[in-house]
Design a protein around this motif. Sequence first.
Motif, PDB file in Angstrom:
ATOM      1  N   THR A   1       0.853  -1.179   0.000  1.00 13.07           N
ATOM      2  CA  THR A   1       0.000   0.000   0.000  1.00 13.07           C
ATOM      3  C   THR A   1       0.893   1.233   0.000  1.00 13.07           C
ATOM      4  O   THR A   1       1.978   1.231   0.576  1.00 13.07           O
ATOM      5  CB  THR A   1      -0.927   0.026   1.227  1.00 13.07           C
ATOM      6  OG1 THR A   1      -0.128  -0.032   2.404  1.00 13.07           O
ATOM      7  CG2 THR A   1      -1.896  -1.139   1.194  1.00 13.07           C
ATOM      8  N   PHE A   2       0.421   2.242  -0.627  1.00 13.23           N
ATOM      9  CA  PHE A   2       1.182   3.481  -0.748  1.00 13.23           C
ATOM     10  C   PHE A   2       0.718   4.456   0.312  1.00 13.23           C
ATOM     11  O   PHE A   2      -0.463   4.790   0.393  1.00 13.23           O
ATOM     12  CB  PHE A   2       0.977   4.073  -2.143  1.00 13.23           C
ATOM     13  CG  PHE A   2       1.629   5.404  -2.335  1.00 13.23           C
ATOM     14  CD1 PHE A   2       3.007   5.531  -2.322  1.00 13.23           C
ATOM     15  CD2 PHE A   2       0.858   6.535  -2.535  1.00 13.23           C
ATOM     16  CE1 PHE A   2       3.607   6.768  -2.500  1.00 13.23           C
ATOM     17  CE2 PHE A   2       1.449   7.769  -2.724  1.00 13.23           C
ATOM     18  CZ  PHE A   2       2.831   7.881  -2.706  1.00 13.23           C
ATOM     19  N   LYS A   3       1.647   4.899   1.139  1.00 13.10           N
ATOM     20  CA  LYS A   3       1.352   5.903   2.154  1.00 13.10           C
ATOM     21  C   LYS A   3       2.199   7.129   1.835  1.00 13.10           C
ATOM     22  O   LYS A   3       3.418   7.092   1.967  1.00 13.10           O
ATOM     23  CB  LYS A   3       1.672   5.383   3.546  1.00 13.10           C
ATOM     24  CG  LYS A   3       1.284   6.349   4.624  1.00 13.10           C
ATOM     25  CD  LYS A   3       1.579   5.813   5.994  1.00 13.10           C
ATOM     26  CE  LYS A   3       1.147   6.878   6.998  1.00 13.10           C
ATOM     27  NZ  LYS A   3       1.905   6.807   8.212  1.00 13.10           N
ATOM     28  N   PRO A   4       1.561   8.205   1.387  1.00 14.26           N
ATOM     29  CA  PRO A   4       2.320   9.397   1.017  1.00 14.26           C
ATOM     30  C   PRO A   4       3.105   9.986   2.198  1.00 14.26           C
ATOM     31  O   PRO A   4       2.633   9.984   3.329  1.00 14.26           O
ATOM     32  CB  PRO A   4       1.254  10.385   0.554  1.00 14.26           C
ATOM     33  CG  PRO A   4       0.066   9.552   0.232  1.00 14.26           C
ATOM     34  CD  PRO A   4       0.136   8.372   1.151  1.00 14.26           C
TER      35      PRO A   4
ATOM     36  N   ILE B   1      12.065  15.002  -7.420  1.00 15.17           N
ATOM     37  CA  ILE B   1      10.715  15.561  -7.385  1.00 15.17           C
ATOM     38  C   ILE B   1       9.849  14.919  -8.468  1.00 15.17           C
ATOM     39  O   ILE B   1       8.684  14.600  -8.231  1.00 15.17           O
ATOM     40  CB  ILE B   1      10.762  17.094  -7.528  1.00 15.17           C
ATOM     41  CG1 ILE B   1      11.400  17.709  -6.281  1.00 15.17           C
ATOM     42  CG2 ILE B   1       9.370  17.677  -7.747  1.00 15.17           C
ATOM     43  CD1 ILE B   1      11.673  19.189  -6.358  1.00 15.17           C
ATOM     44  N   SER B   2      10.412  14.680  -9.642  1.00 14.85           N
ATOM     45  CA  SER B   2       9.673  14.017 -10.723  1.00 14.85           C
ATOM     46  C   SER B   2       9.275  12.601 -10.334  1.00 14.85           C
ATOM     47  O   SER B   2       8.181  12.143 -10.670  1.00 14.85           O
ATOM     48  CB  SER B   2      10.514  13.979 -11.995  1.00 14.85           C
ATOM     49  OG  SER B   2      10.689  15.275 -12.492  1.00 14.85           O
ATOM     50  N   ARG B   3      10.144  11.907  -9.627  1.00 17.14           N
ATOM     51  CA  ARG B   3       9.804  10.553  -9.147  1.00 17.14           C
ATOM     52  C   ARG B   3       8.641  10.593  -8.163  1.00 17.14           C
ATOM     53  O   ARG B   3       7.753   9.740  -8.208  1.00 17.14           O
ATOM     54  CB  ARG B   3      11.016   9.910  -8.476  1.00 17.14           C
ATOM     55  CG  ARG B   3      12.044   9.430  -9.429  1.00 17.14           C
ATOM     56  CD  ARG B   3      13.115   8.676  -8.692  1.00 17.14           C
ATOM     57  NE  ARG B   3      14.288   8.509  -9.512  1.00 17.14           N
ATOM     58  CZ  ARG B   3      15.521   8.553  -9.076  1.00 17.14           C
ATOM     59  NH1 ARG B   3      15.771   8.747  -7.801  1.00 17.14           N
ATOM     60  NH2 ARG B   3      16.532   8.389  -9.902  1.00 17.14           N
TER      61      ARG B   3
ATOM     62  N   ARG C   1       0.790   7.346 -10.268  1.00 14.01           N
ATOM     63  CA  ARG C   1       0.597   5.895 -10.264  1.00 14.01           C
ATOM     64  C   ARG C   1      -0.507   5.478  -9.304  1.00 14.01           C
ATOM     65  O   ARG C   1      -1.254   4.545  -9.563  1.00 14.01           O
ATOM     66  CB  ARG C   1       1.911   5.218  -9.882  1.00 14.01           C
ATOM     67  CG  ARG C   1       1.912   3.735 -10.095  1.00 14.01           C
ATOM     68  CD  ARG C   1       3.282   3.146  -9.891  1.00 14.01           C
ATOM     69  NE  ARG C   1       4.172   3.648 -10.935  1.00 14.01           N
ATOM     70  CZ  ARG C   1       5.471   3.869 -10.758  1.00 14.01           C
ATOM     71  NH1 ARG C   1       6.036   3.661  -9.595  1.00 14.01           N
ATOM     72  NH2 ARG C   1       6.216   4.302 -11.752  1.00 14.01           N
ATOM     73  N   TYR C   2      -0.605   6.171  -8.180  1.00 12.95           N
ATOM     74  CA  TYR C   2      -1.614   5.825  -7.183  1.00 12.95           C
ATOM     75  C   TYR C   2      -2.823   6.757  -7.229  1.00 12.95           C
ATOM     76  O   TYR C   2      -3.587   6.844  -6.271  1.00 12.95           O
ATOM     77  CB  TYR C   2      -0.981   5.799  -5.793  1.00 12.95           C
ATOM     78  CG  TYR C   2      -0.056   4.609  -5.643  1.00 12.95           C
ATOM     79  CD1 TYR C   2      -0.561   3.346  -5.377  1.00 12.95           C
ATOM     80  CD2 TYR C   2       1.314   4.749  -5.821  1.00 12.95           C
ATOM     81  CE1 TYR C   2       0.272   2.254  -5.258  1.00 12.95           C
ATOM     82  CE2 TYR C   2       2.161   3.663  -5.708  1.00 12.95           C
ATOM     83  CZ  TYR C   2       1.634   2.417  -5.431  1.00 12.95           C
ATOM     84  OH  TYR C   2       2.465   1.335  -5.331  1.00 12.95           O
ATOM     85  N   HIS C   3      -2.995   7.479  -8.330  1.00  3.51           N
ATOM     86  CA  HIS C   3      -4.191   8.273  -8.650  1.00  3.51           C
ATOM     87  C   HIS C   3      -4.435   9.451  -7.712  1.00  3.51           C
ATOM     88  O   HIS C   3      -5.577   9.852  -7.509  1.00  3.51           O
ATOM     89  CB  HIS C   3      -5.433   7.376  -8.702  1.00  3.51           C
ATOM     90  CG  HIS C   3      -5.272   6.206  -9.612  1.00  3.51           C
ATOM     91  ND1 HIS C   3      -5.237   6.336 -10.981  1.00  3.51           N
ATOM     92  CD2 HIS C   3      -5.081   4.886  -9.359  1.00  3.51           C
ATOM     93  CE1 HIS C   3      -5.051   5.147 -11.524  1.00  3.51           C
ATOM     94  NE2 HIS C   3      -4.948   4.248 -10.566  1.00  3.51           N
ATOM     95  N   TYR C   4      -3.363   9.998  -7.149  1.00  3.10           N
ATOM     96  CA  TYR C   4      -3.498  11.222  -6.367  1.00  3.10           C
ATOM     97  C   TYR C   4      -3.458  12.448  -7.283  1.00  3.10           C
ATOM     98  O   TYR C   4      -3.931  13.505  -6.916  1.00  3.10           O
ATOM     99  CB  TYR C   4      -2.370  11.335  -5.331  1.00  3.10           C
ATOM    100  CG  TYR C   4      -2.539  10.387  -4.163  1.00  3.10           C
ATOM    101  CD1 TYR C   4      -3.114  10.822  -2.985  1.00  3.10           C
ATOM    102  CD2 TYR C   4      -2.125   9.064  -4.243  1.00  3.10           C
ATOM    103  CE1 TYR C   4      -3.279   9.967  -1.914  1.00  3.10           C
ATOM    104  CE2 TYR C   4      -2.276   8.199  -3.181  1.00  3.10           C
ATOM    105  CZ  TYR C   4      -2.857   8.654  -2.022  1.00  3.10           C
ATOM    106  OH  TYR C   4      -3.020   7.791  -0.964  1.00  3.10           O
ATOM    107  N   LEU C   5      -2.860  12.288  -8.454  1.00  9.97           N
ATOM    108  CA  LEU C   5      -2.787  13.350  -9.448  1.00  9.97           C
ATOM    109  C   LEU C   5      -3.350  12.851 -10.768  1.00  9.97           C
ATOM    110  O   LEU C   5      -3.296  11.654 -11.060  1.00  9.97           O
ATOM    111  CB  LEU C   5      -1.330  13.796  -9.665  1.00  9.97           C
ATOM    112  CG  LEU C   5      -0.632  14.499  -8.509  1.00  9.97           C
ATOM    113  CD1 LEU C   5       0.815  14.753  -8.860  1.00  9.97           C
ATOM    114  CD2 LEU C   5      -1.322  15.799  -8.154  1.00  9.97           C
TER     115      LEU C   5
END
Length: 129
Positions: free
Chosen positions: A7-10, A68-70, A77-81
């Motif tokens: 899971t992705f946790k920003p 920053i690009s990464r 990739r995780y649909h936050y943008l």
Amino acid sequence: MSFTKTTFKPSTSHYKILLTVSLLNAKGYYPLSEGIGKILKGEDDDEVEQFKDFPTYKTLISYNSKKISRYIMMLYRYHYLDKIYDPKTDKLYIKISPLGETSLIKYSKKYKTNFIKKKKVKSPTIVKI
């Protein structure tokens, strides 16, 4: 071969990017990743001059453009943008998604959103008497 789903946790840096994009979108601007990098690194540029009052301005000065690009790609990739197409320039620009807005609101309720570091007042070490 088995893959585990993570899971992705920003992180705080991800939220700084989301806040920057959200503030730009609220003013009607849609940046490229280079534009976000200019704001976060605090570059002196005519294009960035009007965004110096953003709370995220000059908060990632140690990050290079590639890093920053990464971070931005992870948020894609995780649909936050999301991306928005401009036919005039024939480029895809960045906008915040509903998921990004929701997570940014949750983050700002849980943590402070003032990312500016406070400078400590140092006592003088050499004094003329």
